[in-house]
Design a protein around this motif. Structure first.
Motif, mmCIF file in Angstrom:
data_model
loop_
_atom_site.group_PDB
_atom_site.id
_atom_site.type_symbol
_atom_site.label_atom_id
_atom_site.label_comp_id
_atom_site.label_asym_id
_atom_site.label_seq_id
_atom_site.Cartn_x
_atom_site.Cartn_y
_atom_site.Cartn_z
ATOM 1 N N LYS A 271 93.525 16.711 41.073
ATOM 2 C CA LYS A 271 92.131 17.395 41.327
ATOM 3 C C LYS A 271 92.134 18.770 40.372
ATOM 4 O O LYS A 271 93.398 18.937 39.965
ATOM 5 C CB LYS A 271 91.556 17.560 42.452
ATOM 6 N N TYR A 272 91.097 19.369 40.561
ATOM 7 C CA TYR A 272 91.249 20.555 39.754
ATOM 8 C C TYR A 272 90.830 21.898 40.584
ATOM 9 O O TYR A 272 89.974 21.956 41.250
ATOM 10 C CB TYR A 272 90.482 20.475 38.407
ATOM 11 N N VAL B 243 98.049 20.807 50.367
ATOM 12 C CA VAL B 243 97.797 20.064 51.414
ATOM 13 C C VAL B 243 96.843 20.775 52.520
ATOM 14 O O VAL B 243 96.920 21.812 52.865
ATOM 15 C CB VAL B 243 99.159 19.739 51.976
ATOM 16 N N GLU B 244 96.036 19.676 53.164
ATOM 17 C CA GLU B 244 94.879 20.511 54.115
ATOM 18 C C GLU B 244 95.234 20.010 55.440
ATOM 19 O O GLU B 244 95.649 18.817 55.457
ATOM 20 C CB GLU B 244 93.414 20.132 53.636
ATOM 21 N N GLU C 97 90.630 30.742 48.062
ATOM 22 C CA GLU C 97 90.719 29.500 48.621
ATOM 23 C C GLU C 97 90.642 28.160 48.078
ATOM 24 O O GLU C 97 89.314 28.146 47.371
ATOM 25 C CB GLU C 97 89.969 29.643 50.024
ATOM 26 N N VAL C 98 91.421 27.193 47.982
ATOM 27 C CA VAL C 98 91.220 26.108 47.204
ATOM 28 C C VAL C 98 90.360 25.204 48.151
ATOM 29 O O VAL C 98 90.607 24.708 49.271
ATOM 30 C CB VAL C 98 92.446 25.291 46.928
ATOM 31 N N ILE C 99 89.328 24.522 47.548
ATOM 32 C CA ILE C 99 88.314 23.530 48.327
ATOM 33 C C ILE C 99 88.065 22.700 47.144
ATOM 34 O O ILE C 99 87.499 22.538 46.040
ATOM 35 C CB ILE C 99 87.197 24.325 48.778
ATOM 36 N N PHE C 100 88.748 21.461 47.502
ATOM 37 C CA PHE C 100 88.282 20.028 46.419
ATOM 38 C C PHE C 100 87.151 19.567 46.761
ATOM 39 O O PHE C 100 86.637 19.404 47.872
ATOM 40 C CB PHE C 100 89.682 19.246 46.601
ATOM 41 N N LYS D 188 94.134 30.792 67.633
ATOM 42 C CA LYS D 188 93.324 30.687 66.556
ATOM 43 C C LYS D 188 93.164 29.242 65.650
ATOM 44 O O LYS D 188 94.545 29.037 65.253
ATOM 45 C CB LYS D 188 93.052 31.733 65.716
ATOM 46 N N GLU D 189 92.247 28.309 65.533
ATOM 47 C CA GLU D 189 92.469 27.230 64.669
ATOM 48 C C GLU D 189 91.734 27.442 63.437
ATOM 49 O O GLU D 189 90.485 27.767 63.306
ATOM 50 C CB GLU D 189 92.176 26.125 65.520
ATOM 51 N N VAL D 190 92.275 27.048 62.069
ATOM 52 C CA VAL D 190 91.563 27.109 61.021
ATOM 53 C C VAL D 190 91.845 25.949 60.135
ATOM 54 O O VAL D 190 93.038 25.279 60.397
ATOM 55 C CB VAL D 190 91.745 28.387 60.314
ATOM 56 N N MET D 191 91.016 25.285 59.664
ATOM 57 C CA MET D 191 91.063 24.178 58.595
ATOM 58 C C MET D 191 91.012 25.064 57.325
ATOM 59 O O MET D 191 90.609 26.020 56.725
ATOM 60 C CB MET D 191 89.883 23.384 58.812
ATOM 61 N N GLY D 192 92.337 24.373 56.594
ATOM 62 C CA GLY D 192 92.798 25.183 55.421
ATOM 63 C C GLY D 192 93.870 24.400 54.745
ATOM 64 O O GLY D 192 94.632 23.649 55.043
ATOM 65 N N ARG D 193 94.022 24.994 53.488
ATOM 66 C CA ARG D 193 94.794 24.327 52.531
ATOM 67 C C ARG D 193 96.083 25.123 52.140
ATOM 68 O O ARG D 193 95.990 26.492 51.926
ATOM 69 C CB ARG D 193 94.206 23.945 51.086
ATOM 70 N N LEU D 194 97.326 24.892 52.254
ATOM 71 C CA LEU D 194 98.677 25.326 51.793
ATOM 72 C C LEU D 194 98.521 24.882 50.106
ATOM 73 O O LEU D 194 98.651 23.715 49.892
ATOM 74 C CB LEU D 194 99.628 24.990 52.571
#
Ligand SMILES: Nc1nc2c(c(=O)[nH]1)N[C@H]1C(S)=C(S)[C@@H](COP(=O)(O)O)O[C@H]1N2
Ligand SMILES: [Mo]
Length: 198
Positions: free
Chosen positions: A188-189, A65-66, A195-198, A51-57
């Motif tokens: 950024k904030y 980092v995304e 989930e963090v989404i900038f 499985k592939e996911v786009m996401g941030r650590l």
């Protein structure tokens, strides 16, 4: 697509860097509250659905980092071992079994949680928790245990390495400033939990 290193992602090994790790000899044991406890070799993990996911650590030390993470959904593993209904938490152990951390099963089963082996299409190096690490973008990075060798299916919660040293048991992401490593560390904030989404 950049590597974690190219994005200047900090390398955290609170228990000490494990040195070089052999992907081909990697084995993860899955034990505890399940009908079929078993081990998964590197080769077996790669044969499971990927499985592939786009996401941030995102670290509690305030960087994020995304990228595109590839790995195995926890549902795939939990179905194979036949998790019992009494299992409420997954406890992850890193190589050396000094570092551990636990998360609720329902968060492990969310869309973007993975047992990850790649970032931006490249295998993770030892520095970043290769061959296989947890990736859970919904919680602070300390819940994303690196170089995992054991997953224990637990009826109850046990605080892990960082939780015992003062970080929250929930790992809930808190609002505040955060360096976006995909934007050269620009501050950024984080608006809220989840989930963090900038
Ligand atoms: N085994 C192990 N896993 C770990 C850590 C660690 O020190 N040891 N640090 C955690 C923390 S606090 C964060 S923010 C992320 C950082 O991942 P990175 O070192 O790949 O950037 O890994 C998590 N997993
Ligand atoms: Mo962190």
């Amino acid at each position: 697509m950049k590597t974690l290193e190219e994005l200047n992602t900090p390398i955290f090994w609170a228990e000490g860097h494990p040195g070089s790790l052999e992907r081909d000899k990697w084995v993860i044991s899955v034990t505890g509250k399940c009908v079929n406890p078993q081990q998964f070799t590197w080769q077996q993990l790669l044969q499971l659905p990927q499985k592939e996911v786009m996401g941030r650590l995102t670290s509690v030390t305030r960087w994020s980092v995304e990228g595109l993470w590839t790995g195995i959904a926890f549902s795939t593993i939990l179905d194979i071992v036949k998790m019992l209904p009494s299992c409420k938490y997954l406890r992850f152990w890193s190589i050396g079994e000094i570092y551990d951390t636990s998360i609720p099963v329902d968060i492990a089963l969310k869309e973007k949680s993975l047992l990850a082996h790649s970032f931006n299409k490249e295998y993770l190096s030892e520095d970043y928790g290769g061959p296989v690490r947890v990736f859970v973008p919904y919680l602070w990075g300390y819940k994303s245990a690196k170089s995992v060798v054991k997953i224990e299916l637990m009826e109850y919660y046990i605080p892990g390495f960082w939780e015992n040293r003062g970080y929250s048991d929930s790992g809930e992401i808190e609002p505040g400033p955060c360096r976006d490593l995909n934007a050269d560390g620009e501050i950024k904030y984080i608006q809220g939990p989840g989930e963090v989404i900038f």
